[in-house]
Write a protein that holds these residues in place. Structure first.
Motif, PDB file in Angstrom:
ATOM      1  N   VAL A 137      -2.176  -0.370   4.163  1.00 15.15           N
ATOM      2  CA  VAL A 137      -1.708  -0.263   2.624  1.00 15.15           C
ATOM      3  C   VAL A 137      -1.492  -1.913   2.236  1.00 15.15           C
ATOM      4  O   VAL A 137      -0.840  -2.386   3.039  1.00 15.15           O
ATOM      5  CB  VAL A 137      -0.468   0.629   2.632  1.00 15.15           C
ATOM      6  CG1 VAL A 137      -0.162   0.418   1.064  1.00 15.15           C
ATOM      7  CG2 VAL A 137      -0.843   1.908   2.750  1.00 15.15           C
TER       8      VAL A 137
ATOM      9  N   THR B 146       1.147  -3.347  -2.684  1.00 15.29           N
ATOM     10  CA  THR B 146       1.247  -2.045  -3.198  1.00 15.29           C
ATOM     11  C   THR B 146       2.707  -1.696  -2.699  1.00 15.29           C
ATOM     12  O   THR B 146       3.355  -0.979  -3.319  1.00 15.29           O
ATOM     13  CB  THR B 146       0.199  -1.090  -2.428  1.00 15.29           C
ATOM     14  OG1 THR B 146      -1.112  -1.477  -2.829  1.00 15.29           O
ATOM     15  CG2 THR B 146       0.490   0.372  -2.745  1.00 15.29           C
ATOM     16  N   VAL B 147       3.016  -2.222  -1.476  1.00 16.38           N
ATOM     17  CA  VAL B 147       4.374  -1.696  -0.707  1.00 16.38           C
ATOM     18  C   VAL B 147       5.444  -2.528  -1.654  1.00 16.38           C
ATOM     19  O   VAL B 147       6.407  -1.818  -1.857  1.00 16.38           O
ATOM     20  CB  VAL B 147       4.314  -2.038   0.627  1.00 16.38           C
ATOM     21  CG1 VAL B 147       5.697  -1.695   1.259  1.00 16.38           C
ATOM     22  CG2 VAL B 147       3.211  -1.276   1.523  1.00 16.38           C
TER      23      VAL B 147
ATOM     24  N   VAL C 138       5.863  -0.583  -5.052  1.00 14.63           N
ATOM     25  CA  VAL C 138       6.913   0.549  -4.859  1.00 14.63           C
ATOM     26  C   VAL C 138       8.199   0.383  -4.710  1.00 14.63           C
ATOM     27  O   VAL C 138       9.107   0.798  -5.184  1.00 14.63           O
ATOM     28  CB  VAL C 138       6.167   1.629  -3.718  1.00 14.63           C
ATOM     29  CG1 VAL C 138       6.961   2.720  -3.442  1.00 14.63           C
ATOM     30  CG2 VAL C 138       4.736   1.941  -4.172  1.00 14.63           C
TER      31      VAL C 138
ATOM     32  N   ILE D  11       6.788   8.838  -6.027  1.00 17.86           N
ATOM     33  CA  ILE D  11       6.291   8.188  -5.052  1.00 17.86           C
ATOM     34  C   ILE D  11       5.417   9.134  -4.082  1.00 17.86           C
ATOM     35  O   ILE D  11       5.643   9.926  -3.438  1.00 17.86           O
ATOM     36  CB  ILE D  11       7.216   7.212  -3.996  1.00 17.86           C
ATOM     37  CG1 ILE D  11       8.149   6.582  -4.977  1.00 17.86           C
ATOM     38  CG2 ILE D  11       6.102   6.353  -2.986  1.00 17.86           C
ATOM     39  CD1 ILE D  11       7.620   5.669  -5.887  1.00 17.86           C
TER      40      ILE D  11
ATOM     41  N   VAL E  82       2.990   9.801  -1.009  1.00 19.83           N
ATOM     42  CA  VAL E  82       2.535   9.614   0.462  1.00 19.83           C
ATOM     43  C   VAL E  82       1.849  10.311   1.075  1.00 19.83           C
ATOM     44  O   VAL E  82       2.126  11.373   1.431  1.00 19.83           O
ATOM     45  CB  VAL E  82       3.744   9.152   1.252  1.00 19.83           C
ATOM     46  CG1 VAL E  82       3.424   8.312   2.588  1.00 19.83           C
ATOM     47  CG2 VAL E  82       4.802   8.147   0.286  1.00 19.83           C
TER      48      VAL E  82
ATOM     49  N   HIS F 289       3.424   6.456  -8.431  1.00 23.06           N
ATOM     50  CA  HIS F 289       3.194   5.526  -7.706  1.00 23.06           C
ATOM     51  C   HIS F 289       2.666   5.776  -6.291  1.00 23.06           C
ATOM     52  O   HIS F 289       3.215   6.390  -5.477  1.00 23.06           O
ATOM     53  CB  HIS F 289       4.510   4.469  -7.377  1.00 23.06           C
ATOM     54  CG  HIS F 289       5.279   4.170  -8.524  1.00 23.06           C
ATOM     55  ND1 HIS F 289       5.048   3.082  -9.045  1.00 23.06           N
ATOM     56  CD2 HIS F 289       6.441   4.903  -9.270  1.00 23.06           C
ATOM     57  CE1 HIS F 289       5.830   2.699 -10.397  1.00 23.06           C
ATOM     58  NE2 HIS F 289       6.657   4.013 -10.292  1.00 23.06           N
TER      59      HIS F 289
ATOM     60  N   LEU G 251       1.585   5.449  -2.832  1.00 22.90           N
ATOM     61  CA  LEU G 251       1.753   4.265  -1.854  1.00 22.90           C
ATOM     62  C   LEU G 251       0.808   4.559  -0.592  1.00 22.90           C
ATOM     63  O   LEU G 251       0.055   3.295  -0.326  1.00 22.90           O
ATOM     64  CB  LEU G 251       3.202   4.629  -1.166  1.00 22.90           C
ATOM     65  CG  LEU G 251       3.407   3.604  -0.046  1.00 22.90           C
ATOM     66  CD1 LEU G 251       3.793   2.067  -0.242  1.00 22.90           C
ATOM     67  CD2 LEU G 251       5.012   4.119   0.721  1.00 22.90           C
TER      68      LEU G 251
ATOM     69  N   ALA H  22       3.032   2.044   6.139  1.00 18.26           N
ATOM     70  CA  ALA H  22       3.344   1.731   4.973  1.00 18.26           C
ATOM     71  C   ALA H  22       5.065   2.156   4.795  1.00 18.26           C
ATOM     72  O   ALA H  22       5.619   1.219   3.841  1.00 18.26           O
ATOM     73  CB  ALA H  22       2.535   2.341   3.750  1.00 18.26           C
TER      74      ALA H  22
ATOM     75  N   LEU I 151       7.898  -0.384   3.695  1.00 15.90           N
ATOM     76  CA  LEU I 151       8.917  -0.084   2.493  1.00 15.90           C
ATOM     77  C   LEU I 151      10.211  -0.184   2.984  1.00 15.90           C
ATOM     78  O   LEU I 151      11.112  -0.676   2.145  1.00 15.90           O
ATOM     79  CB  LEU I 151       8.362   1.171   1.908  1.00 15.90           C
ATOM     80  CG  LEU I 151       9.038   1.554   0.673  1.00 15.90           C
ATOM     81  CD1 LEU I 151       8.849   0.657  -0.540  1.00 15.90           C
ATOM     82  CD2 LEU I 151       8.375   2.999   0.212  1.00 15.90           C
TER      83      LEU I 151
END
Length: 533
Positions: free
Chosen positions: A182, A186-187, A190, A267, A269, A295, A297, A307, A311
């Motif tokens: 990822v 992007t991380v 978020v 979020i 995932v 969002h 992730l 990821a 995060l």
């Protein structure tokens, strides 16, 4: 070496040695090839839906594919429902389908059909082998496609003449790509969204519901106060005492909307943005509130664990509230063994009281299983497998495949009676293979979930008015199914429980003994008319 031998040898080199099979004439040379390979294990299945469901259960628990062996288009058709579930679970699975010899197809023999089109509805990869010279390469490509993240059904169609013709040879394994990283941006985006202190939730799916990804998600939740949710029907959820506590999204849209209500950040995932299972009049299918920003992730094929770990490292290590830390891990707790009437609730209490550590729970209890999540949340660590694609008849074969993948772990299959009848032949495979599976059939003698949906979709009728068509189509009590005799007829020891005490004692005995067992638990329907036991 003929084409069939090349396929079997190549799949062995790719780590595929297990075949859930219901072959026919067109697959005879594949059976002969399995005979010549001492490493191959062929598991007979009396129905193709058992073969495909068992391959799904094996793939979910082993993390690598088994193969099916199906006979022509009708055999594939019989297995489609559980291939659909496997597709939704992103299970690695090599689906071998025999076909007529190339010269025979234009004759339109009785079993001729469009296998390629049917396979395409449930497969992420489909190939028809054109000749023995390519058989090994095609098998290697099928194994690589099945194991490419996040996992998929890879269907290889083998005409009979390809299988019997010489001139073939094995091919080396092809590399499968790792999960995609990822992007750091992007991380970071978020992380910025979660630092805003707005009400947030993390919706987990796919591999994010187990292992390092699950623990990293719990770190994120503890650091931000975000709630941990997962898909309604996760393929495999690690849960129990000491593991991160994850709330499953509700099946009914109004329940899911209540869970998501008030959120400003969601979020994703390894999960898709949630929608309702069915359409209802004047009700939107999208479940996320209009004022909640979604969002993504990590997608299903991305490295969710990396990821989430990244995060978590970007966020503060202190929790915004003590409650967030307390809620991050399930506490060890068990219900007391129940007494009195046998209901879905007392069945759940008994399961929670007795569930062994390391158990694999296959849950197709449907309406009778509503009490299972809270009753088992504090049980010793275990895996929970669910009905990913909504096509019922998955539970029994899924349990068989999981038991073969993990022979050192007990498997508990919680199965609704209507769903059990779709693939009851899996009991014979359990007996034949001596699998350590305890099956609990929750026999409410009704398609209770359809009773519930009837009340929701036809609300203007008198609830007490059970018309003839409704009774005929949703009632399973005329005649009553006898699962004890059905199980014993396929070689599985069985008993019937009508009280909570009987069920608890029977479950303890079945879990303590090796091999398959079945308990018919006579419970009242949650919806619809209550019948005499």
């Amino acid at each position: 070496m003929n084409g069939a031998e090349a396929v079997v040898a190549t799949l062995r080199a790719c780590g595929v040695e297990l075949y859930f099979a219901n072959p026919g004439t067109s697959e005879t040379h594949l059976v002969a090839a399995l005979d010549r390979d001492p490493a191959a294990r062929a598991v007979p299945c009396l129905f193709e839906g058992v073969a495909t469901g068992a391959a799904d259960g094996y793939g979910r628990m082993a993390g690598r594919p088994a193969a099916t062996l199906l006979h022509l288009g009708p055999g594939l058709g019989n297995g489609l429902a559980n291939l659909h579930n496997a597709r939704r679970a992103a299970t690695p699975l090599v689906n071998l389908v025999g076909d007529h010899a190339t010269s025979h197809k234009p004759l339109d023999a009785p079993l001729e059909s469009d296998i390629d089109a049917a396979a395409g509805t449930v497969s992420g990869w489909v190939r028809r082998c054109a000749g023995p010279a390519t058989a090994g390469r095609d098998a290697s490509a099928a194994a690589a496609a099945a194991t490419a993240p996040p996992g998929r059904v890879a269907t290889l169609i083998l005409p009979a003449d390809v299988s019997w013709s010489p001139g073939a040879g094995p091919a080396p394994p092809l590399p499968s790509p790792p999960p995609a990283p990822v992007p750091d941006g992007t991380v970071a985006a978020v992380a910025a969204a979660l630092r805003g202190a707005e009400p947030a939730a993390i919706l987990l799916g796919g591999p994010a519901t187990r292992g390092p990804a699950l623990r990293a998600a719990a770190r994120v939740a503890a650091a931000t106060g975000a709630r941990l949710l997962c898909e309604t029907f996760p393929a495999r959820l690690e849960r129990g005492a000491g593991l991160p506590a994850v709330e499953r999204l509700g099946y009914l849209p109004e329940g899911a909307r209540a869970q998501l209500g008030g959120l400003r950040r969601l979020i994703l995932v390894g999960a898709r943005s949630p929608v309702s299972f069915f359409a209802y009049p004047e009700t939107p299918g999208l479940l996320v509130p209009d004022d909640c920003r979604v969002h993504p992730l990590a997608g299903p094929g991305d490295n969710a664990a990396a990821a989430l770990t990244h995060l978590a490292d970007l966020l503060p290590r202190t929790t915004p509230a003590t409650a967030a830390t307390a809620a991050a891990t399930a506490a060890r707790a068990r219900p007391e063994p129940p007494a009195g009437e046998l209901t879905g609730e007392t069945v759940a209490a008994a399961v929670g009281a007795l569930l062994p550590e390391g158990a694999i729970v296959v849950d197709e209890a449907n309406t009778s299983g509503l009490w299972l999540p809270p009753a088992t949340a504090g049980a010793p660590p275990h895996d929970w497998l669910t009905l990913t694609g909504g096509a019922i008849g998955q539970g029994l074969p899924l349990a068989a495949g999981a038991a073969i993948a993990c022979p050192d772990r007990p498997v508990l299959c919680l199965e609704a009676d209507g769903s059990a009848m779709y693939t009851l032949q899996a009991l014979w495979t359990m007996a034949r293979e001596g699998l350590d599976v305890t099956v609990v059939v929750l026999a409410n003698r009704s398609y209770s979930v359809l009773e519930m949906e009837f009340e929701r979709l036809v609300p203007d009728r008198d609830p007490a008015d059970h018309g003839r068509a409704r009774r005929d189509l949703l009632d399973l009590s005329r005649p009553a199914l006898d699962f004890v005799r059905l199980a014993e007829g396929m070689g599985v020891p069985a008993s019937c429980a009508t009280t909570a005490e009987d069920f608890t004692a029977g479950l303890a005995e079945a879990l303590a003994e090796p091999g398959p067992h079945l308990i018919e638990a006579r419970v009242p329907p949650l919806f619809g008319p209550v019948r005499a036991p």
